[in-house]
Design an enzyme around this catalytic site. Structure first.
Site, short mmCIF file in Angstrom:
data_model
loop_
_atom_site.label_atom_id
_atom_site.label_comp_id
_atom_site.label_asym_id
_atom_site.label_seq_id
_atom_site.Cartn_x
_atom_site.Cartn_y
_atom_site.Cartn_z
N ASP A 94 -12.08 -8.80 -3.45
CA ASP A 94 -11.81 -8.58 -4.88
C ASP A 94 -12.41 -9.64 -5.82
O ASP A 94 -12.96 -9.28 -6.88
CB ASP A 94 -10.30 -8.47 -5.14
CG ASP A 94 -9.78 -7.06 -4.89
OD1 ASP A 94 -10.61 -6.14 -4.74
OD2 ASP A 94 -8.55 -6.89 -4.83
N ASP A 145 -9.89 4.33 5.70
CA ASP A 145 -10.68 3.17 6.07
C ASP A 145 -11.61 2.87 4.89
O ASP A 145 -12.17 3.80 4.29
CB ASP A 145 -11.49 3.45 7.35
CG ASP A 145 -11.98 2.16 7.99
OD1 ASP A 145 -11.32 1.11 7.81
OD2 ASP A 145 -13.00 2.18 8.69
N LYS A 202 0.84 -1.21 0.00
CA LYS A 202 0.00 0.00 0.00
C LYS A 202 0.87 1.26 0.00
O LYS A 202 0.58 2.23 -0.69
CB LYS A 202 -0.86 0.02 1.27
CG LYS A 202 -2.28 -0.44 1.12
CD LYS A 202 -3.07 0.00 2.36
CE LYS A 202 -4.40 -0.64 2.51
NZ LYS A 202 -5.10 -0.25 3.76
N HIS A 233 -11.71 2.61 -5.54
CA HIS A 233 -12.03 3.49 -4.42
C HIS A 233 -10.78 4.12 -3.81
O HIS A 233 -10.68 5.33 -3.70
CB HIS A 233 -12.78 2.65 -3.37
CG HIS A 233 -12.15 1.29 -3.14
ND1 HIS A 233 -12.02 0.37 -4.14
CD2 HIS A 233 -11.57 0.73 -2.05
CE1 HIS A 233 -11.41 -0.71 -3.68
NE2 HIS A 233 -11.12 -0.52 -2.41
N ARG A 234 -9.79 3.27 -3.43
CA ARG A 234 -8.60 3.80 -2.78
C ARG A 234 -7.80 4.67 -3.74
O ARG A 234 -7.32 5.75 -3.38
CB ARG A 234 -7.73 2.66 -2.23
CG ARG A 234 -6.78 3.09 -1.12
CD ARG A 234 -6.11 1.92 -0.40
NE ARG A 234 -6.29 0.67 -1.07
CZ ARG A 234 -7.20 -0.25 -0.72
NH1 ARG A 234 -7.94 -0.06 0.33
NH2 ARG A 234 -7.31 -1.38 -1.40
N GLY A 284 -8.95 -9.48 -0.11
CA GLY A 284 -10.27 -9.20 0.46
C GLY A 284 -11.39 -9.68 -0.44
O GLY A 284 -11.39 -10.82 -0.92
P1 IMP Z 1 -9.02 -1.36 5.12
O1 IMP Z 1 -9.75 -0.21 5.73
O2 IMP Z 1 -8.24 -0.99 3.89
O3 IMP Z 1 -8.22 -2.15 6.12
O4 IMP Z 1 -10.15 -2.36 4.60
C1 IMP Z 1 -11.09 -2.99 5.42
C2 IMP Z 1 -11.57 -4.28 4.76
O5 IMP Z 1 -12.26 -3.98 3.54
C3 IMP Z 1 -10.45 -5.22 4.37
O6 IMP Z 1 -10.19 -6.13 5.37
C4 IMP Z 1 -11.00 -5.93 3.15
O7 IMP Z 1 -11.78 -7.02 3.55
C5 IMP Z 1 -11.91 -4.91 2.53
N1 IMP Z 1 -11.22 -4.18 1.45
C6 IMP Z 1 -10.63 -2.97 1.53
N2 IMP Z 1 -10.12 -2.59 0.35
C7 IMP Z 1 -10.39 -3.62 -0.50
C8 IMP Z 1 -10.10 -3.82 -1.87
O8 IMP Z 1 -9.48 -3.00 -2.57
N3 IMP Z 1 -10.53 -4.98 -2.38
C9 IMP Z 1 -11.21 -5.93 -1.67
N4 IMP Z 1 -11.48 -5.80 -0.39
C10 IMP Z 1 -11.08 -4.63 0.19
#
Ligand code: IMP
Length: 190
Positions: A151, A68, A12, A176-177, A149
């Site tokens: 995906d 988040d 990341k 999103h990110r 996750g």
């Molecule tokens: P975090 O806030 O980035 O830690 O995301 C929280 C949770 O959302 C993770 O544990 C994943 O299960 C899910 N998640 C976050 N970003 C993604 C992604 O880009 N693809 C798939 N799952 C995601």
């Protein structure tokens, strides 16, 4: 300028460093001496990102940002949302989370969903919020081996492939990110 990013995930960190540009030296939590888990118990993505950013700022005094992310499924009233990481169990069990999501969506015709990232920057003591959203749909079975996750269960709008079937660059361009971080980068480089 030094900027702490609330992660210890090298992948990341590299990904985000590329987007924000060379003037900013991104520092991980470990590198600034934060080794404890930062609680993520707030009721919304925004509040979690804000709590994490405030925690880091109070510990280091440095400019910092935290994000988040949640998967928000229309037919489930926005679930798993802020509980995405802990959907099936209190641990962080991706396999169990995906199984539970498929179970809850069994027979559901409305498959619309979105990933949403809330990102909070604390810069010179001021707080800023950025959001990134990608709309798409929940597939009926896992597709693809990449990503992480949820995906393999999510196909973005206009795509037949899941996020897990795309290269990292393809996913970042629409994710999103990626969108939240590009808004942050635009702000920082203004
Ligand atoms: P975090 O806030 O980035 O830690 O995301 C929280 C949770 O959302 C993770 O544990 C994943 O299960 C899910 N998640 C976050 N970003 C993604 C992604 O880009 N693809 C798939 N799952 C995601």
């Amino acid at each position: 300028m030094k900027l702490v990013f609330a992660t210890n995930n090298a992948h990341k960190l590299r990904e985000v460093a590329q987007v924000v540009g060379e003037e900013f030296e991104l520092v991980s939590l470990k590198e600034c001496g934060i080794t404890e888990d930062i609680p993520e118990n707030e009721p919304t993505l925004e509040a979690n990102a804000l709590a994490k950013a405030r925690y880091i700022h109070s510990r280091t005094g440095l400019n910092c940002f935290a994000d988040d992310t949640g998967l928000e499924v229309d037919a489930l009233g926005g679930e798993p949302g802020v509980r995405s990481a802990r959907y099936a169990t209190d641990g962080h069990d991706d396999e169990a989370n995906k199984r539970l999501l498929l179970e809850r969506m069994q027979g559901e015709e409305n498959r619309a969903a979105q990933f949403r990232t809330a990102l909070v920057l604390i810069m010179d003591g001021k707080e800023y919020l950025f959001e990134g959203v990608v709309r798409g749909r929940i597939l009926c079975a896992e597709c693809g081996e990449g990503g992480f996750g949820y995906d393999p269960l999510f196909a973005p709008e206009g795509e037949e492939r899941s996020f897990a079937q795309m290269s990292a660059d393809e996913k970042n361009a629409i994710s999103h990110r990626g969108r939240a971080v590009r808004k942050l980068a635009e702000f920082l480089n203004k």
